[in-house]
Design an enzyme around this catalytic site. Structure first.
Site, PDB file in Angstrom:
ATOM      1  N   LEU A 103       0.816  -1.102  -0.138  1.00 53.82           N
ATOM      2  CA  LEU A 103      -0.195  -0.173  -0.407  1.00 53.82           C
ATOM      3  C   LEU A 103       0.686   1.256  -0.268  1.00 53.82           C
ATOM      4  O   LEU A 103       0.484   2.293  -0.266  1.00 53.82           O
ATOM      5  CB  LEU A 103      -0.940   0.289   1.332  1.00 53.82           C
ATOM      6  CG  LEU A 103      -1.877  -0.605   1.832  1.00 53.82           C
ATOM      7  CD1 LEU A 103      -1.752  -1.919   2.215  1.00 53.82           C
ATOM      8  CD2 LEU A 103      -3.319  -0.314   2.330  1.00 53.82           C
ATOM      9  N   ALA A 104       1.928   1.285   0.571  1.00 56.48           N
ATOM     10  CA  ALA A 104       3.110   2.177   0.436  1.00 56.48           C
ATOM     11  C   ALA A 104       3.241   3.226  -0.448  1.00 56.48           C
ATOM     12  O   ALA A 104       3.504   2.797  -1.946  1.00 56.48           O
ATOM     13  CB  ALA A 104       4.945   2.089   0.602  1.00 56.48           C
ATOM     14  N   TYR A 123      -0.761  11.431 -10.573  1.00 57.80           N
ATOM     15  CA  TYR A 123      -0.943   9.865  -9.517  1.00 57.80           C
ATOM     16  C   TYR A 123      -1.153   9.128  -9.812  1.00 57.80           C
ATOM     17  O   TYR A 123      -1.233   7.796  -9.714  1.00 57.80           O
ATOM     18  CB  TYR A 123      -2.359  10.261  -7.840  1.00 57.80           C
ATOM     19  CG  TYR A 123      -2.490   9.594  -7.465  1.00 57.80           C
ATOM     20  CD1 TYR A 123      -1.506   8.273  -5.978  1.00 57.80           C
ATOM     21  CD2 TYR A 123      -4.192   9.366  -7.238  1.00 57.80           C
ATOM     22  CE1 TYR A 123      -2.457   7.456  -5.664  1.00 57.80           C
ATOM     23  CE2 TYR A 123      -4.537   7.842  -7.116  1.00 57.80           C
ATOM     24  CZ  TYR A 123      -3.299   7.603  -5.737  1.00 57.80           C
ATOM     25  OH  TYR A 123      -4.267   6.269  -5.074  1.00 57.80           O
ATOM     26  N   LYS A 155       0.023   4.903 -10.141  1.00 59.16           N
ATOM     27  CA  LYS A 155      -0.647   3.718  -9.985  1.00 59.16           C
ATOM     28  C   LYS A 155      -0.632   2.598 -11.189  1.00 59.16           C
ATOM     29  O   LYS A 155      -0.797   1.536 -11.325  1.00 59.16           O
ATOM     30  CB  LYS A 155      -2.206   4.402  -9.041  1.00 59.16           C
ATOM     31  CG  LYS A 155      -1.569   4.887  -7.541  1.00 59.16           C
ATOM     32  CD  LYS A 155      -1.384   4.061  -6.820  1.00 59.16           C
ATOM     33  CE  LYS A 155      -1.955   2.932  -6.203  1.00 59.16           C
ATOM     34  NZ  LYS A 155      -1.193   1.850  -5.027  1.00 59.16           N
ATOM     35  N   ARG A 174     -18.281  10.917  -7.169  1.00 59.07           N
ATOM     36  CA  ARG A 174     -17.332  10.154  -6.397  1.00 59.07           C
ATOM     37  C   ARG A 174     -17.802   8.794  -5.479  1.00 59.07           C
ATOM     38  O   ARG A 174     -18.641   9.284  -5.288  1.00 59.07           O
ATOM     39  CB  ARG A 174     -16.044  10.457  -5.890  1.00 59.07           C
ATOM     40  CG  ARG A 174     -15.032  11.579  -6.143  1.00 59.07           C
ATOM     41  CD  ARG A 174     -14.053  11.220  -7.303  1.00 59.07           C
ATOM     42  NE  ARG A 174     -13.107  12.011  -7.798  1.00 59.07           N
ATOM     43  CZ  ARG A 174     -13.359  12.851  -8.977  1.00 59.07           C
ATOM     44  NH1 ARG A 174     -14.491  11.979 -10.012  1.00 59.07           N
ATOM     45  NH2 ARG A 174     -12.475  12.908  -9.642  1.00 59.07           N
TER      46      ARG A 174
END
Ligand code: NAD
Length: 359
Positions: A82-83, A167, A171, A231
């Site tokens: 998860l980091a 970002y 990912k 969202r």
């Protein structure tokens, strides 16, 4: 599996995942590997820090030599990764930090797993013999890799990637690397892509904790653009439970979308938050609406995300345990009861960042 490394375990979601694994896996050692950046906080794990099956190791995933020491000490059977640098706004001002941590850091972890685990390159994607699964690289990712939706439709596990921010691009790159190591070297992996999380321990740069903190302090509630961004929201403990279930029960090589079946436009969400908070704070109804402040839009802002978590529900029977209104109520209660936590994380560096962003 005996030794399970969870990276980013001092962060928002990671701390709930660590707690879920420590409580439910008494015969495994859960190693929380975290560099303790501004987003990592061991206060998030105070209640379990003395459990016999929990250990913390400070290490930076961008530094292979630090990772190697942890791998040599524990010889891990599984890594739940998860980091990450996780805040879209920060990725716009400092994309390289995201590329270093999210892309290179993930590659460093994969390389060590490849070195420490005996892999069989014949076991490429979809052909992993699960009955003999002795190792697993579980990558925790985001629905933002899929890009933006119009007014209709949902992200499925088969939706093509179309990331729009540094970002989400970082990912997406790390998801691709994980699958590529599966395909090329026979690395046993699982990827899950989740929608927006909310709940206790959420760093107050994100919308919900930021608004809770600012309603308490009667400060402006910054809303991007016209507030109509949509969202899907999931209570963080439901995400942690989903990860635990997928880790135990899903087939290797699989991808799962995790979501709350729960879409909100930002402005409606903030109004629901104001309604619940004004009630809890004893304010007249609608009192805090005066704090709503529309701010300049973020560049490349994705209009709508909506995730279809049907596959997870059908395969493993998972579904969220709380409605959004219930989860929001629990979250507000937690922040009101943990004002000290909020004070600690909003002092110093974060305060400077916040003032630069919104003032
Ligand atoms: P967070 O920012 O709260 O926590 C990140 C953690 O990673 C922190 O503890 C930090 O100290 C650690 N970290 C950062 N850089 C590191 C490094 N170089 N080496 C070691 N540790 C490092 O993030 P979060 O919101 O808890 O998200 C966790 C993961 O879940 C991320 O991979 C994110 O992409 C993913 N995710 C988040 C959401 C969400 O809504 N927050 C949704 C879906 C997926």
């Amino acid at each position: 599996m005996k030794n399970i490394i969870i990276t980013g375990g001092a962060g928002f979601i990671g701390s709930h995942v660590v707690r879920e694994f420590v409580k439910n896996n008494p015969h495994s050692t859960i190693i929380n590997l975290d560099a303790l950046t501004y987003a990592g906080n061991l206060e998030n794990l105070k209640d379990i820090e003395n459990e016999p099956n929990y250990v913390f190791e400070k290490a930076d995933i961008t530094k292979p030599e630090e990772l190697r020491k942890v791998f040599e000490k524990y010889n891990p059977d599984a890594v739940i990764h998860l980091a990450a640098e996780s805040h879209v706004d920060r990725s716009i001002t400092d994309p390289m930090a995201f590329i270093n941590t999210n892309v290179n850091g993930t590659a460093n972890l994969l390389n060590l797993c490849k070195e420490f685990w005996t892999l069989n390159p014949d076991h490429t994607h979809g052909r992993f013999p699960d009955e003999k699964r002795t190792h697993l690289f579980y990558h925790v990712s985001t629905d933002e890799v899929y890009g933006s939706l119009g007014e209709t439709g949902f992200f499925l596990e088969t939706t093509s990637y179309d990331p729009q921010s540094p970002y989400s691009a970082s990912k997406a790159a790390s998801d691709h690397l994980v699958r590529a190591y599966g395909n090329t070297y026979g690395m046993p992996f699982i990827v899950s892509n989740c929608s927006n999380n909310y709940g206790p321990n959420h760093f107050p740069e994100k919308l919900i904790p930021l608004c809770i903190s600012n309603i308490i302090n009667e400060k402006p509630l910054p809303i991007y653009g016209d507030g109509r961004y949509t969202r899907d929201w999931l209570y963080v403990i439901d995400h942690a439970k989903a990860i635990h279930q997928i880790f135990n029960d899903a087939k290797t090589g699989e991808t799962y979308n995790i979501g709350g079946f729960n879409e909100w436009q930002n402005i409606d969400l903030v109004k629901e938050l104001i309604k619940q908070m004004d009630e809890k704070l004893g304010n007249p109804q609608g009192y805090s609406e005066k704090l709503i402040t529309y701010v300049k839009d973020r560049p490349g802002h994705d209009k709508r995300y909506a995730i279809d978590a049907t596959k997870l529900n059908k395969d493993l029977g998972w579904k969220p345990s709380v409605t959004f209104e219930q989860g929001l109520g629990k979250t507000i209660d937690w922040y009101l009861e943990n004002k000290e936590w909020l004070e600690h994380v909003t002092s110093g560096d974060y305060q400077k960042y916040y003032e630069g962003q919104y003032n």
